[in-house]
Design a protein around this motif. Sequence first.
Motif, short mmCIF file in Angstrom:
data_model
loop_
_atom_site.label_atom_id
_atom_site.label_comp_id
_atom_site.label_asym_id
_atom_site.label_seq_id
_atom_site.Cartn_x
_atom_site.Cartn_y
_atom_site.Cartn_z
N PHE A 16 2.96 22.30 29.88
CA PHE A 16 3.97 22.00 30.90
C PHE A 16 4.23 20.50 30.98
CE2 PHE A 16 4.69 20.59 35.29
CZ PHE A 16 5.84 21.28 35.62
N TYR A 17 3.19 19.73 30.76
CA TYR A 17 3.27 18.28 30.97
C TYR A 17 4.15 17.65 29.90
CZ TYR A 17 1.60 14.03 33.12
OH TYR A 17 1.53 12.86 33.83
N GLY A 18 5.13 16.86 30.34
CA GLY A 18 6.03 16.19 29.43
C GLY A 18 7.14 17.06 28.90
N ASP A 19 7.33 18.26 29.47
CA ASP A 19 8.37 19.18 29.04
C ASP A 19 9.65 18.88 29.81
OD1 ASP A 19 9.98 21.22 28.25
OD2 ASP A 19 8.67 22.85 28.91
N ALA A 20 10.67 18.44 29.12
CA ALA A 20 11.93 18.07 29.77
C ALA A 20 12.62 19.26 30.43
CB ALA A 20 12.87 17.42 28.76
N ASP A 21 12.30 20.47 29.98
CA ASP A 21 12.88 21.66 30.59
C ASP A 21 12.18 22.04 31.89
OD1 ASP A 21 14.73 21.94 28.53
OD2 ASP A 21 13.31 23.10 27.31
N ALA A 22 10.99 21.49 32.12
CA ALA A 22 10.21 21.86 33.31
C ALA A 22 10.44 20.90 34.47
CB ALA A 22 8.72 21.90 32.96
N TYR A 23 10.64 19.63 34.19
CA TYR A 23 10.87 18.65 35.25
C TYR A 23 11.56 17.44 34.65
CZ TYR A 23 6.73 16.20 33.44
OH TYR A 23 5.82 15.55 32.64
N ASN A 24 11.97 16.53 35.51
CA ASN A 24 12.71 15.34 35.08
C ASN A 24 11.74 14.31 34.52
OD1 ASN A 24 14.59 13.37 34.67
ND2 ASN A 24 14.95 12.91 36.82
N ILE A 25 11.77 14.11 33.21
CA ILE A 25 10.83 13.17 32.58
C ILE A 25 11.42 11.77 32.48
CG2 ILE A 25 9.70 15.01 31.27
CD1 ILE A 25 11.26 14.03 28.80
N VAL A 26 12.70 11.59 32.83
CA VAL A 26 13.32 10.26 32.75
C VAL A 26 13.53 9.74 34.18
CG1 VAL A 26 14.33 10.43 30.46
CG2 VAL A 26 15.54 11.42 32.40
N ALA A 27 12.42 9.61 34.88
CA ALA A 27 12.43 9.12 36.27
C ALA A 27 11.33 8.09 36.44
CB ALA A 27 12.25 10.29 37.23
N ALA A 28 11.38 7.06 35.59
CA ALA A 28 10.29 6.08 35.56
C ALA A 28 10.45 5.00 36.63
CB ALA A 28 10.19 5.45 34.18
N ILE A 29 11.67 4.55 36.86
CA ILE A 29 11.92 3.48 37.83
C ILE A 29 12.70 4.03 39.01
CG2 ILE A 29 13.09 1.28 38.25
CD1 ILE A 29 12.68 0.52 35.39
N PRO A 30 12.16 3.88 40.22
CA PRO A 30 10.87 3.28 40.58
C PRO A 30 9.76 4.31 40.46
CG PRO A 30 11.99 3.97 42.56
CD PRO A 30 12.93 4.30 41.42
#
Length: 279
Positions: free
Chosen positions: A166-180
């Motif tokens: 699950f971890y790092g799966d773009a289909d499971a959650y928003n992985i491009v939410a680094a800032i902030p």
Amino acid sequence: MVMLAAALFSNRGGRFVRDWLPVLLGFFAYSLAGQFASGLDFTVHYTPQIDAERALAFGAVPTVWLQDHLYHGTTGPLEIFAMTMYLSHFFAPVLLGFYLWWARLRDGFTQLMFGLLTVSILAEITFVLAPTAPPWLAAQQGLLPPVDHVIKQGLYDLNLTAAASFYGDADAYNIVAAIPSLHAAWPVIGLLVALRWGLPRCIVGLQAAQLVGVVFAIVYTGEHYLVDALAGGAYAVVAWAIVERAFGRAARPVLTGVPAPAPMPALSDALERPRLAKL
């Protein structure tokens, strides 16, 4: 469930539902907004935070430097510590909120929860308008030297295969939410609340230690840049200022249980007592 059981045991179940249900509904709405935002097609930013990171760290990227010096490809005590600090983001604010609620500091509880929700909303707006990639994703795109996905590998090493997939799966959650970084922003809110309400030094110390531990964890594991954490702290301060302006006047601590000073005797009474004593 444990908190609800404690509330029921203390005959405060109704108050628990009254105070916690709006919080749960608020974060549920935030979660739905995040799922909606992840489906929008905005340009993902990779290089601005790398340039800022190198300017901040004199040409180096702290994630790459830490992994080069500390990570050996296996899950050891340091990696377990980093994973624990990373996961503390999800339960430490709840524990602090329950402490405030249990101590009947309802205004402090309100400030904490509205602070967390406010900074999350501000962050979500940023995630939608300017999505940013974490270091491990930038490395996959060839923009950084190799960055190990420490948490994902650690989950595999601990035989938590489902969580690791699950971890790092773009289909499971928003992985491009680094800032902030909300991982950095939430502990800052917790620390501000602890200082604002004069909580015991041990709680303030634990909150400060959690903040430092989380910042180390998110940078070391490649989940965030250091500039992400600094941006998270700045967002937390802005959110805190909004909450203080909205609730500060009504939420200022009031000392209770302090005995009122004894009334001063009237001057005529003071003069009359010696005469009565003589009679």
